[in-house]
Design a protein around this motif. Structure first.
Motif, PDB file in Angstrom:
ATOM      1  N   ILE A   1       0.928  -1.101   0.147  1.00 40.32           N
ATOM      2  CA  ILE A   1      -0.022   0.067   0.169  1.00 40.32           C
ATOM      3  C   ILE A   1       0.822   1.222  -0.020  1.00 40.32           C
ATOM      4  O   ILE A   1       0.759   2.264  -0.713  1.00 40.32           O
ATOM      5  N   LEU A   2       1.841   1.266   0.765  1.00 41.31           N
ATOM      6  CA  LEU A   2       2.714   2.336   0.830  1.00 41.31           C
ATOM      7  C   LEU A   2       3.576   2.649  -0.550  1.00 41.31           C
ATOM      8  O   LEU A   2       3.576   3.955  -0.815  1.00 41.31           O
ATOM      9  N   ALA A   3       3.745   1.542  -0.979  1.00 43.56           N
ATOM     10  CA  ALA A   3       4.665   1.870  -2.515  1.00 43.56           C
ATOM     11  C   ALA A   3       3.860   2.233  -3.415  1.00 43.56           C
ATOM     12  O   ALA A   3       4.196   3.185  -4.270  1.00 43.56           O
ATOM     13  N   ALA A   4       2.346   1.797  -3.351  1.00 40.81           N
ATOM     14  CA  ALA A   4       1.480   2.072  -4.417  1.00 40.81           C
ATOM     15  C   ALA A   4       1.254   3.631  -4.297  1.00 40.81           C
ATOM     16  O   ALA A   4       0.955   4.543  -5.033  1.00 40.81           O
ATOM     17  N   ALA A   5       0.950   4.066  -2.665  1.00 36.25           N
ATOM     18  CA  ALA A   5       0.530   5.579  -2.660  1.00 36.25           C
ATOM     19  C   ALA A   5       1.762   6.540  -2.781  1.00 36.25           C
ATOM     20  O   ALA A   5       1.583   7.438  -3.293  1.00 36.25           O
ATOM     21  N   ALA A   6       2.928   5.995  -2.786  1.00 37.80           N
ATOM     22  CA  ALA A   6       3.975   6.852  -3.115  1.00 37.80           C
ATOM     23  C   ALA A   6       4.054   7.175  -4.638  1.00 37.80           C
ATOM     24  O   ALA A   6       4.674   8.354  -5.211  1.00 37.80           O
ATOM     25  N   GLY A   7       3.362   6.240  -5.409  1.00 39.58           N
ATOM     26  CA  GLY A   7       3.552   6.863  -6.970  1.00 39.58           C
ATOM     27  C   GLY A   7       2.210   7.650  -7.384  1.00 39.58           C
ATOM     28  O   GLY A   7       2.507   8.127  -8.532  1.00 39.58           O
ATOM     29  N   GLU A   8       1.537   8.131  -6.369  1.00 39.20           N
ATOM     30  CA  GLU A   8       0.259   8.888  -6.776  1.00 39.20           C
ATOM     31  C   GLU A   8       0.054  10.085  -5.936  1.00 39.20           C
ATOM     32  O   GLU A   8      -0.825  10.967  -6.059  1.00 39.20           O
ATOM     33  N   ALA A   9       1.044  10.245  -4.882  1.00 38.45           N
ATOM     34  CA  ALA A   9       1.032  11.317  -3.924  1.00 38.45           C
ATOM     35  C   ALA A   9       1.986  11.811  -3.708  1.00 38.45           C
ATOM     36  O   ALA A   9       3.220  11.652  -4.009  1.00 38.45           O
ATOM     37  N   ASP A  10       2.101  13.207  -3.205  1.00 42.00           N
ATOM     38  CA  ASP A  10       3.316  13.869  -2.746  1.00 42.00           C
ATOM     39  C   ASP A  10       3.827  13.671  -1.594  1.00 42.00           C
ATOM     40  O   ASP A  10       5.108  13.714  -1.594  1.00 42.00           O
ATOM     41  N   VAL A  11       2.984  13.412  -0.721  1.00 38.14           N
ATOM     42  CA  VAL A  11       3.660  12.964   0.663  1.00 38.14           C
ATOM     43  C   VAL A  11       2.680  11.873   1.335  1.00 38.14           C
ATOM     44  O   VAL A  11       1.253  11.704   0.699  1.00 38.14           O
ATOM     45  N   VAL A  12       3.165  10.844   1.720  1.00 39.99           N
ATOM     46  CA  VAL A  12       2.333   9.685   2.447  1.00 39.99           C
ATOM     47  C   VAL A  12       2.523   9.993   3.938  1.00 39.99           C
ATOM     48  O   VAL A  12       3.660  10.151   4.698  1.00 39.99           O
ATOM     49  N   VAL A  13       1.386   9.932   4.704  1.00 38.84           N
ATOM     50  CA  VAL A  13       1.173   9.872   5.967  1.00 38.84           C
ATOM     51  C   VAL A  13       0.409   8.774   6.534  1.00 38.84           C
ATOM     52  O   VAL A  13      -0.735   8.466   6.175  1.00 38.84           O
ATOM     53  N   ALA A  14       1.080   7.987   7.258  1.00 34.65           N
ATOM     54  CA  ALA A  14       0.645   6.801   7.908  1.00 34.65           C
ATOM     55  C   ALA A  14       0.328   7.041   9.336  1.00 34.65           C
ATOM     56  O   ALA A  14       1.199   7.738  10.047  1.00 34.65           O
ATOM     57  N   SER A  15      -0.608   6.417   9.970  1.00 30.81           N
ATOM     58  CA  SER A  15      -0.783   6.406  11.454  1.00 30.81           C
ATOM     59  C   SER A  15      -0.930   5.031  12.009  1.00 30.81           C
ATOM     60  O   SER A  15      -1.382   4.159  11.600  1.00 30.81           O
ATOM     61  N   GLY A  16      -0.186   4.899  13.161  1.00 28.44           N
ATOM     62  CA  GLY A  16      -0.010   3.518  13.810  1.00 28.44           C
ATOM     63  C   GLY A  16       1.425   2.725  13.105  1.00 28.44           C
ATOM     64  O   GLY A  16       1.530   3.011  12.099  1.00 28.44           O
ATOM     65  N   GLY A  17       1.775   1.852  13.789  1.00 26.52           N
ATOM     66  CA  GLY A  17       2.796   0.850  13.282  1.00 26.52           C
ATOM     67  C   GLY A  17       4.051   1.334  13.332  1.00 26.52           C
ATOM     68  O   GLY A  17       5.145   1.042  12.605  1.00 26.52           O
ATOM     69  N   VAL A  18       4.387   2.687  14.297  1.00 25.29           N
ATOM     70  CA  VAL A  18       5.767   3.104  14.259  1.00 25.29           C
ATOM     71  C   VAL A  18       6.670   3.076  15.511  1.00 25.29           C
ATOM     72  O   VAL A  18       7.484   3.642  15.996  1.00 25.29           O
ATOM     73  N   SER A  19       5.885   2.429  16.594  1.00 23.88           N
ATOM     74  CA  SER A  19       6.412   2.002  17.881  1.00 23.88           C
ATOM     75  C   SER A  19       7.335   0.658  17.790  1.00 23.88           C
ATOM     76  O   SER A  19       7.902   0.424  16.956  1.00 23.88           O
ATOM     77  N   VAL A  20       7.590   0.104  18.950  1.00 25.35           N
ATOM     78  CA  VAL A  20       8.328  -1.060  19.076  1.00 25.35           C
ATOM     79  C   VAL A  20       7.753  -2.385  19.128  1.00 25.35           C
ATOM     80  O   VAL A  20       8.186  -3.432  19.436  1.00 25.35           O
ATOM     81  N   GLY A  21       6.245  -2.285  19.015  1.00 24.22           N
ATOM     82  CA  GLY A  21       5.538  -3.757  19.201  1.00 24.22           C
ATOM     83  C   GLY A  21       5.743  -4.384  17.946  1.00 24.22           C
ATOM     84  O   GLY A  21       6.247  -4.290  16.881  1.00 24.22           O
ATOM     85  N   ARG A  22       5.067  -5.721  18.329  1.00 21.23           N
ATOM     86  CA  ARG A  22       5.585  -6.924  17.337  1.00 21.23           C
ATOM     87  C   ARG A  22       4.753  -6.692  16.035  1.00 21.23           C
ATOM     88  O   ARG A  22       5.151  -7.168  15.092  1.00 21.23           O
ATOM     89  N   TYR A  23       3.974  -5.885  16.133  1.00 22.78           N
ATOM     90  CA  TYR A  23       2.792  -5.542  14.855  1.00 22.78           C
ATOM     91  C   TYR A  23       3.042  -4.053  14.372  1.00 22.78           C
ATOM     92  O   TYR A  23       2.121  -3.826  13.479  1.00 22.78           O
ATOM     93  N   ASP A  24       4.026  -3.494  14.806  1.00 21.17           N
ATOM     94  CA  ASP A  24       4.391  -2.204  14.271  1.00 21.17           C
ATOM     95  C   ASP A  24       5.293  -2.060  13.241  1.00 21.17           C
ATOM     96  O   ASP A  24       6.438  -2.181  13.123  1.00 21.17           O
ATOM     97  N   HIS A  25       4.392  -2.267  12.057  1.00 24.97           N
ATOM     98  CA  HIS A  25       5.216  -2.721  10.693  1.00 24.97           C
ATOM     99  C   HIS A  25       5.670  -1.383   9.796  1.00 24.97           C
ATOM    100  O   HIS A  25       6.546  -1.597   8.796  1.00 24.97           O
ATOM    101  N   VAL A  26       5.161  -0.299  10.054  1.00 24.61           N
ATOM    102  CA  VAL A  26       5.434   0.997   9.332  1.00 24.61           C
ATOM    103  C   VAL A  26       6.909   1.219   9.181  1.00 24.61           C
ATOM    104  O   VAL A  26       7.714   1.316   8.202  1.00 24.61           O
ATOM    105  N   ARG A  27       7.380   1.304  10.461  1.00 29.16           N
ATOM    106  CA  ARG A  27       8.881   1.732  10.701  1.00 29.16           C
ATOM    107  C   ARG A  27       9.696   0.386  10.042  1.00 29.16           C
ATOM    108  O   ARG A  27      10.630   0.841   9.426  1.00 29.16           O
TER     109      ARG A  27
END
Length: 399
Positions: free
Chosen positions: A227-253
Protein backbone atom coordinates in the motif's frame (compact mmCIF):
# COMPACT_ATOMS: atom_id res chain seq x y z
CA UNK A 1 15.46 11.03 20.40
CA UNK A 2 15.48 14.18 18.27
CA UNK A 3 14.24 17.54 19.41
CA UNK A 4 11.16 19.08 17.82
CA UNK A 5 13.35 21.55 15.90
CA UNK A 6 15.75 18.86 14.65
CA UNK A 7 12.89 16.71 13.43
CA UNK A 8 11.05 19.61 11.82
CA UNK A 9 14.18 20.85 10.05
CA UNK A 10 14.91 17.39 8.68
CA UNK A 11 11.37 17.04 7.37
CA UNK A 12 11.28 20.55 5.87
CA UNK A 13 14.58 19.88 4.10
CA UNK A 14 12.71 17.43 1.87
CA UNK A 15 10.02 19.96 0.84
CA UNK A 16 9.79 20.57 -2.88
CA UNK A 17 7.38 23.20 -4.24
CA UNK A 18 4.44 21.74 -6.09
CA UNK A 19 3.97 22.51 -9.76
CA UNK A 20 1.75 25.44 -10.61
CA UNK A 21 -1.56 25.46 -12.42
CA UNK A 22 -3.69 28.23 -13.92
CA UNK A 23 -7.21 28.62 -12.58
CA UNK A 24 -10.05 31.05 -13.27
CA UNK A 25 -10.23 33.76 -10.63
CA UNK A 26 -13.51 32.49 -9.18
CA UNK A 27 -11.75 29.26 -8.13
CA UNK A 28 -8.70 30.88 -6.56
CA UNK A 29 -9.92 31.86 -3.08
CA UNK A 30 -7.76 30.06 -0.53
CA UNK A 31 -5.17 29.09 -3.14
CA UNK A 32 -1.56 30.27 -2.97
CA UNK A 33 -0.44 32.41 -5.93
CA UNK A 34 2.72 31.10 -7.59
CA UNK A 35 3.67 34.67 -8.58
CA UNK A 36 2.92 37.32 -5.98
CA UNK A 37 3.71 40.42 -8.07
CA UNK A 38 1.09 41.71 -10.51
CA UNK A 39 1.60 44.70 -12.82
CA UNK A 40 -1.57 46.78 -12.94
CA UNK A 41 -2.76 47.13 -16.52
CA UNK A 42 -5.42 49.77 -15.70
CA UNK A 43 -6.09 52.55 -13.23
CA UNK A 44 -8.36 51.60 -10.34
CA UNK A 45 -10.82 53.21 -10.48
CA UNK A 46 -10.41 53.78 -14.23
CA UNK A 47 -12.16 57.19 -14.15
CA UNK A 48 -13.16 59.91 -11.70
CA UNK A 49 -16.46 58.85 -10.14
CA UNK A 50 -18.89 59.92 -7.48
CA UNK A 51 -18.60 58.52 -3.98
CA UNK A 52 -22.17 59.62 -3.11
CA UNK A 53 -25.66 59.97 -4.51
CA UNK A 54 -25.93 63.72 -5.06
CA UNK A 55 -25.15 66.48 -7.52
CA UNK A 56 -22.01 66.98 -9.57
CA UNK A 57 -20.90 70.57 -10.01
CA UNK A 58 -17.96 72.91 -10.19
CA UNK A 59 -16.84 73.76 -6.65
CA UNK A 60 -16.33 77.37 -7.73
CA UNK A 61 -20.12 77.64 -8.38
CA UNK A 62 -21.04 76.76 -4.76
CA UNK A 63 -22.80 77.96 -2.75
CA UNK A 64 -25.46 78.80 -5.26
CA UNK A 65 -28.82 78.19 -6.88
CA UNK A 66 -27.95 76.21 -10.02
CA UNK A 67 -30.00 74.88 -12.93
CA UNK A 68 -30.20 71.09 -13.09
CA UNK A 69 -29.14 70.05 -16.59
CA UNK A 70 -29.24 66.26 -16.48
CA UNK A 71 -28.55 63.01 -14.67
CA UNK A 72 -25.63 60.58 -14.72
CA UNK A 73 -26.07 56.94 -13.67
CA UNK A 74 -23.44 54.29 -13.04
CA UNK A 75 -22.27 52.81 -16.32
CA UNK A 76 -22.88 55.97 -18.33
CA UNK A 77 -20.66 56.31 -21.38
CA UNK A 78 -19.16 59.43 -22.96
CA UNK A 79 -20.47 62.58 -21.28
CA UNK A 80 -20.73 66.17 -22.42
CA UNK A 81 -18.85 68.81 -20.47
CA UNK A 82 -20.81 70.30 -17.59
CA UNK A 83 -21.57 73.95 -18.33
CA UNK A 84 -20.28 76.44 -15.80
CA UNK A 85 -22.88 77.51 -13.26
CA UNK A 86 -24.94 74.29 -13.52
CA UNK A 87 -25.26 70.85 -11.88
CA UNK A 88 -26.27 67.31 -12.78
CA UNK A 89 -27.85 64.68 -10.60
CA UNK A 90 -25.32 61.82 -10.12
CA UNK A 91 -25.41 58.33 -8.62
CA UNK A 92 -22.76 56.56 -6.55
CA UNK A 93 -20.10 55.10 -8.85
CA UNK A 94 -21.20 57.13 -11.87
CA UNK A 95 -18.46 58.87 -13.89
CA UNK A 96 -17.92 62.54 -13.24
CA UNK A 97 -18.82 64.66 -16.27
CA UNK A 98 -15.94 66.71 -17.69
CA UNK A 99 -15.72 70.05 -15.94
CA UNK A 100 -17.32 68.84 -12.70
CA UNK A 101 -14.86 68.61 -9.80
CA UNK A 102 -17.05 68.03 -6.73
CA UNK A 103 -20.22 66.31 -5.53
CA UNK A 104 -22.75 67.79 -3.12
CA UNK A 105 -24.48 64.92 -1.27
CA UNK A 106 -28.20 64.50 -1.75
CA UNK A 107 -28.85 65.16 1.94
CA UNK A 108 -27.52 68.76 1.88
CA UNK A 109 -29.11 69.90 -1.39
CA UNK A 110 -32.59 71.29 -2.00
CA UNK A 111 -34.09 70.53 -5.43
CA UNK A 112 -37.17 72.31 -6.81
CA UNK A 113 -38.49 73.35 -10.20
CA UNK A 114 -35.45 72.11 -12.09
CA UNK A 115 -32.95 73.91 -9.91
CA UNK A 116 -30.79 72.90 -6.95
CA UNK A 117 -29.60 74.97 -4.03
CA UNK A 118 -26.18 73.71 -2.96
CA UNK A 119 -24.02 74.72 0.02
CA UNK A 120 -20.35 75.57 -0.17
CA UNK A 121 -18.51 72.55 -1.56
CA UNK A 122 -14.77 71.96 -1.63
CA UNK A 123 -12.90 71.01 -4.78
CA UNK A 124 -12.70 67.17 -4.97
CA UNK A 125 -15.42 66.62 -2.34
CA UNK A 126 -16.91 63.12 -2.59
CA UNK A 127 -15.02 62.34 -5.79
CA UNK A 128 -13.04 59.13 -6.20
CA UNK A 129 -10.17 60.09 -8.49
CA UNK A 130 -8.99 57.84 -11.31
CA UNK A 131 -6.11 55.70 -10.05
CA UNK A 132 -6.85 56.62 -6.45
CA UNK A 133 -6.42 52.98 -5.42
CA UNK A 134 -3.94 51.75 -8.04
CA UNK A 135 -2.22 53.36 -11.01
CA UNK A 136 -1.62 51.54 -14.29
CA UNK A 137 1.96 50.24 -14.15
CA UNK A 138 1.99 49.90 -10.35
CA UNK A 139 3.43 46.68 -8.93
CA UNK A 140 0.74 45.07 -6.77
CA UNK A 141 2.34 42.80 -4.18
CA UNK A 142 0.16 39.95 -2.92
CA UNK A 143 0.90 38.66 0.58
CA UNK A 144 2.62 35.29 1.02
CA UNK A 145 -0.63 33.65 2.07
CA UNK A 146 -3.64 31.88 0.61
CA UNK A 147 -5.62 34.30 -1.51
CA UNK A 148 -8.24 36.07 0.61
CA UNK A 149 -11.61 37.43 -0.57
CA UNK A 150 -10.03 40.91 -0.53
CA UNK A 151 -7.12 39.63 -2.63
CA UNK A 152 -9.58 38.17 -5.11
CA UNK A 153 -11.33 41.55 -5.24
CA UNK A 154 -8.04 43.35 -5.95
CA UNK A 155 -7.22 41.00 -8.82
CA UNK A 156 -10.74 41.33 -10.23
CA UNK A 157 -10.50 45.14 -10.05
CA UNK A 158 -7.31 44.93 -12.14
CA UNK A 159 -9.07 42.84 -14.77
CA UNK A 160 -7.17 39.65 -13.91
CA UNK A 161 -9.32 36.69 -14.94
CA UNK A 162 -6.87 33.82 -14.36
CA UNK A 163 -4.25 33.20 -11.69
CA UNK A 164 -1.25 30.90 -11.60
CA UNK A 165 -1.39 29.09 -8.25
CA UNK A 166 0.50 26.29 -6.54
CA UNK A 167 -1.11 22.91 -7.00
CA UNK A 168 -2.38 21.54 -3.70
CA UNK A 169 -0.09 18.78 -2.36
CA UNK A 170 -1.67 15.33 -2.59
CA UNK A 171 -1.36 13.53 0.74
CA UNK A 172 -2.00 9.80 0.93
CA UNK A 173 -3.43 8.80 4.34
CA UNK A 174 -3.03 5.28 5.69
CA UNK A 175 -4.48 3.99 8.94
CA UNK A 176 -3.08 0.69 10.15
CA UNK A 177 -4.37 -1.82 12.67
CA UNK A 178 -6.43 -5.01 12.83
CA UNK A 179 -8.67 -3.36 15.41
CA UNK A 180 -9.94 -0.54 13.17
CA UNK A 181 -13.38 -0.38 11.59
CA UNK A 182 -15.12 2.46 9.78
CA UNK A 183 -17.56 4.66 11.68
CA UNK A 184 -21.10 3.43 11.08
CA UNK A 185 -20.12 -0.24 11.10
CA UNK A 186 -20.95 -2.54 13.98
CA UNK A 187 -18.18 -3.00 16.53
CA UNK A 188 -17.29 -6.44 17.82
CA UNK A 189 -15.18 -7.07 20.92
CA UNK A 190 -11.63 -5.82 20.46
CA UNK A 191 -12.46 -3.32 17.74
CA UNK A 192 -12.46 0.50 17.73
CA UNK A 193 -13.60 3.07 15.24
CA UNK A 194 -10.97 4.52 12.93
CA UNK A 195 -10.72 8.21 13.89
CA UNK A 196 -7.37 8.87 12.23
CA UNK A 197 -8.42 8.49 8.60
CA UNK A 198 -11.06 11.16 9.05
CA UNK A 199 -9.20 13.53 11.35
CA UNK A 200 -6.03 13.49 9.26
CA UNK A 201 -8.00 14.04 6.05
CA UNK A 202 -9.60 17.07 7.71
CA UNK A 203 -6.19 18.31 8.86
CA UNK A 204 -4.78 17.95 5.33
CA UNK A 205 -7.65 19.99 3.91
CA UNK A 206 -7.18 22.68 6.55
CA UNK A 207 -3.45 22.87 5.74
CA UNK A 208 -4.14 23.38 2.02
CA UNK A 209 -3.59 19.83 0.76
CA UNK A 210 -5.73 17.21 -0.97
CA UNK A 211 -6.28 14.02 1.06
CA UNK A 212 -5.97 10.73 -0.78
CA UNK A 213 -7.53 8.17 1.53
CA UNK A 214 -6.12 4.67 1.30
CA UNK A 215 -7.78 1.45 2.36
CA UNK A 216 -7.19 0.59 6.01
CA UNK A 217 -4.29 -1.80 6.37
CA UNK A 218 -4.27 -4.78 8.70
CA UNK A 219 -1.20 -5.48 10.79
CA UNK A 220 0.48 -7.30 7.91
CA UNK A 221 3.93 -6.15 6.83
CA UNK A 222 3.67 -7.23 3.20
CA UNK A 223 0.29 -5.56 2.73
CA UNK A 224 1.49 -2.34 4.37
CA UNK A 225 4.54 -2.32 2.11
CA UNK A 226 2.39 -2.78 -1.00
CA UNK A 227 0.00 0.00 0.00
CA UNK A 228 2.81 2.43 0.87
CA UNK A 229 4.65 1.73 -2.38
CA UNK A 230 1.50 2.28 -4.44
CA UNK A 231 0.67 5.46 -2.51
CA UNK A 232 4.13 6.87 -3.17
CA UNK A 233 3.40 6.65 -6.87
CA UNK A 234 0.31 8.85 -6.73
CA UNK A 235 0.89 11.27 -3.86
CA UNK A 236 3.37 13.99 -2.95
CA UNK A 237 3.51 12.92 0.70
CA UNK A 238 2.46 9.73 2.48
CA UNK A 239 1.15 9.96 6.04
CA UNK A 240 0.61 6.74 7.98
CA UNK A 241 -0.82 6.43 11.47
CA UNK A 242 0.09 3.55 13.72
CA UNK A 243 2.78 0.94 13.31
CA UNK A 244 5.74 3.13 14.29
CA UNK A 245 6.46 2.03 17.84
CA UNK A 246 8.32 -1.04 19.09
CA UNK A 247 5.50 -3.56 19.20
CA UNK A 248 5.52 -6.86 17.37
CA UNK A 249 2.88 -5.63 14.93
CA UNK A 250 4.31 -2.15 14.32
CA UNK A 251 5.26 -2.62 10.67
CA UNK A 252 5.39 0.88 9.18
CA UNK A 253 8.81 1.59 10.65
CA UNK A 254 10.19 -1.78 9.57
CA UNK A 255 8.84 -1.30 6.03
CA UNK A 256 10.64 2.04 5.81
CA UNK A 257 13.86 0.44 7.03
CA UNK A 258 13.67 -2.46 4.59
CA UNK A 259 11.89 -1.15 1.49
CA UNK A 260 12.73 2.54 1.63
CA UNK A 261 14.75 4.76 3.91
CA UNK A 262 14.23 5.53 7.59
CA UNK A 263 15.80 8.85 8.51
CA UNK A 264 14.77 8.87 12.16
CA UNK A 265 12.14 7.83 14.63
CA UNK A 266 11.25 8.96 18.16
CA UNK A 267 11.07 12.62 19.15
CA UNK A 268 11.26 14.34 22.51
CA UNK A 269 7.64 15.45 22.37
CA UNK A 270 4.52 14.81 24.44
CA UNK A 271 2.24 13.48 23.06
CA UNK A 272 3.72 11.71 20.04
CA UNK A 273 7.17 10.33 20.83
CA UNK A 274 7.09 7.40 18.34
CA UNK A 275 7.17 9.31 15.04
CA UNK A 276 9.02 7.87 12.04
CA UNK A 277 10.23 9.79 9.02
CA UNK A 278 11.75 8.47 5.83
CA UNK A 279 10.86 7.85 2.23
CA UNK A 280 9.68 5.26 -0.27
CA UNK A 281 10.43 5.76 -3.97
CA UNK A 282 11.75 9.27 -3.14
CA UNK A 283 8.41 10.28 -1.63
CA UNK A 284 8.43 11.54 1.98
CA UNK A 285 6.70 9.18 4.40
CA UNK A 286 5.74 10.38 7.87
CA UNK A 287 4.65 7.66 10.26
CA UNK A 288 2.53 9.25 12.97
CA UNK A 289 1.58 7.52 16.22
CA UNK A 290 -1.65 5.55 16.11
CA UNK A 291 -3.18 7.34 19.07
CA UNK A 292 -5.56 9.98 17.57
CA UNK A 293 -4.39 12.73 19.95
CA UNK A 294 -0.73 12.05 19.21
CA UNK A 295 -1.44 11.78 15.49
CA UNK A 296 -3.15 15.18 15.35
CA UNK A 297 -0.60 16.97 17.53
CA UNK A 298 2.36 15.62 15.54
CA UNK A 299 0.55 16.44 12.29
CA UNK A 300 0.31 20.01 13.55
CA UNK A 301 3.99 20.14 14.41
CA UNK A 302 5.51 18.36 11.41
CA UNK A 303 3.12 17.64 8.54
CA UNK A 304 1.33 20.99 8.44
CA UNK A 305 4.60 22.98 8.04
CA UNK A 306 5.74 20.54 5.34
CA UNK A 307 2.58 21.00 3.29
CA UNK A 308 2.78 24.78 3.64
CA UNK A 309 6.42 24.73 2.55
CA UNK A 310 5.36 22.83 -0.57
CA UNK A 311 2.91 25.68 -1.24
CA UNK A 312 5.65 28.29 -0.86
CA UNK A 313 4.52 29.35 2.61
CA UNK A 314 6.64 29.66 5.74
CA UNK A 315 5.90 28.23 9.16
CA UNK A 316 2.72 26.58 10.35
CA UNK A 317 0.48 29.57 9.74
CA UNK A 318 -0.71 29.64 13.34
CA UNK A 319 -0.99 32.57 15.74
CA UNK A 320 1.20 32.12 18.83
CA UNK A 321 0.29 34.01 22.01
CA UNK A 322 1.89 34.26 25.41
CA UNK A 323 -0.54 32.88 27.97
CA UNK A 324 -0.38 32.48 31.72
CA UNK A 325 -1.20 29.04 33.09
CA UNK A 326 -4.29 29.36 35.23
CA UNK A 327 -3.52 26.11 37.00
CA UNK A 328 -0.76 23.55 37.35
CA UNK A 329 -0.78 20.97 34.53
CA UNK A 330 1.66 18.09 34.85
CA UNK A 331 3.85 16.69 32.07
CA UNK A 332 6.78 14.40 31.31
CA UNK A 333 9.98 16.01 32.64
CA UNK A 334 12.18 14.97 29.70
CA UNK A 335 9.93 15.92 26.79
CA UNK A 336 8.49 19.15 25.45
CA UNK A 337 4.75 19.06 26.02
CA UNK A 338 1.93 20.45 23.91
CA UNK A 339 -0.90 20.59 26.42
CA UNK A 340 -4.52 20.88 25.32
CA UNK A 341 -5.86 24.10 26.78
CA UNK A 342 -8.52 26.76 26.42
CA UNK A 343 -6.99 30.23 26.09
CA UNK A 344 -9.10 33.29 26.90
CA UNK A 345 -8.40 37.00 27.40
CA UNK A 346 -7.61 37.73 31.04
CA UNK A 347 -9.52 40.43 32.92
CA UNK A 348 -6.29 42.24 33.76
CA UNK A 349 -5.02 42.00 30.17
CA UNK A 350 -3.08 39.35 28.33
CA UNK A 351 -4.28 35.75 28.12
CA UNK A 352 -4.85 32.90 30.52
CA UNK A 353 -4.81 29.17 29.72
CA UNK A 354 -6.81 26.45 31.47
CA UNK A 355 -6.65 22.72 30.83
CA UNK A 356 -9.29 21.64 28.33
CA UNK A 357 -9.51 18.31 30.15
CA UNK A 358 -7.26 15.40 30.90
CA UNK A 359 -3.86 15.35 29.23
CA UNK A 360 -3.46 11.63 28.75
CA UNK A 361 -2.69 10.75 25.15
CA UNK A 362 -5.82 8.60 24.91
CA UNK A 363 -8.15 11.50 25.80
CA UNK A 364 -9.32 12.93 22.50
CA UNK A 365 -12.16 15.21 23.56
CA UNK A 366 -9.93 17.84 25.24
CA UNK A 367 -8.21 18.37 21.89
CA UNK A 368 -11.59 19.12 20.29
CA UNK A 369 -12.71 21.32 23.22
CA UNK A 370 -9.43 23.23 23.47
CA UNK A 371 -8.43 26.09 21.22
CA UNK A 372 -4.68 26.02 21.79
CA UNK A 373 -1.61 23.93 22.53
CA UNK A 374 0.37 25.24 25.50
CA UNK A 375 4.09 24.67 24.89
CA UNK A 376 5.98 23.65 28.04
CA UNK A 377 9.72 23.06 27.53
CA UNK A 378 11.83 20.02 28.26
CA UNK A 379 13.22 19.95 31.78
CA UNK A 380 10.02 21.21 33.41
CA UNK A 381 7.70 18.83 35.22
CA UNK A 382 4.57 20.94 34.72
CA UNK A 383 3.05 24.09 33.42
CA UNK A 384 3.20 25.99 36.69
CA UNK A 385 0.30 28.13 37.83
CA UNK A 386 1.14 31.77 37.11
CA UNK A 387 3.98 31.04 34.69
CA UNK A 388 3.74 32.20 31.08
CA UNK A 389 4.18 29.99 28.02
CA UNK A 390 3.70 30.06 24.27
CA UNK A 391 0.22 29.02 23.22
CA UNK A 392 -0.37 27.89 19.61
CA UNK A 393 -3.91 28.77 18.59
CA UNK A 394 -5.61 25.91 16.77
CA UNK A 395 -9.16 27.18 17.23
CA UNK A 396 -11.21 30.31 17.79
CA UNK A 397 -10.15 32.68 20.55
CA UNK A 398 -13.24 33.16 22.70
CA UNK A 399 -14.20 36.08 24.91
Amino acid sequence: MRSVEEARDAILATARPTRSEILPLDRCAGRVPAARRVVAAVDVPPFDNSAMDGYALRAADAPGDLPLVGEVAAGAGALAELPAGSAVRIMTGAPMPPGADAVAPLEVVTEADGRVRVPATEHGAHVRPAGGDTRAGDIVELPAAPLSPAGVAVLASLGVGEVEVHRRPRVAILSTGDELVAPGEQLVPGQIYDANSFSLAAAVLEAGGVPVELPRAPDDEEEIEAILAAAAGEADVVVASGGVSVGRYDHVRSVLERAGRLDFWRIRVQPGKPLAFGSIHERPVIGLPGNPVSALVTFELFVRPLLRAMLGLAGAGRVVLRAEAGERIGKDLERRAYLRVVVRPAEAGGYVAAAAGGQSSNQLRPLAVGNALLVVPEGEAAAEHGSTYDAILIGELGA
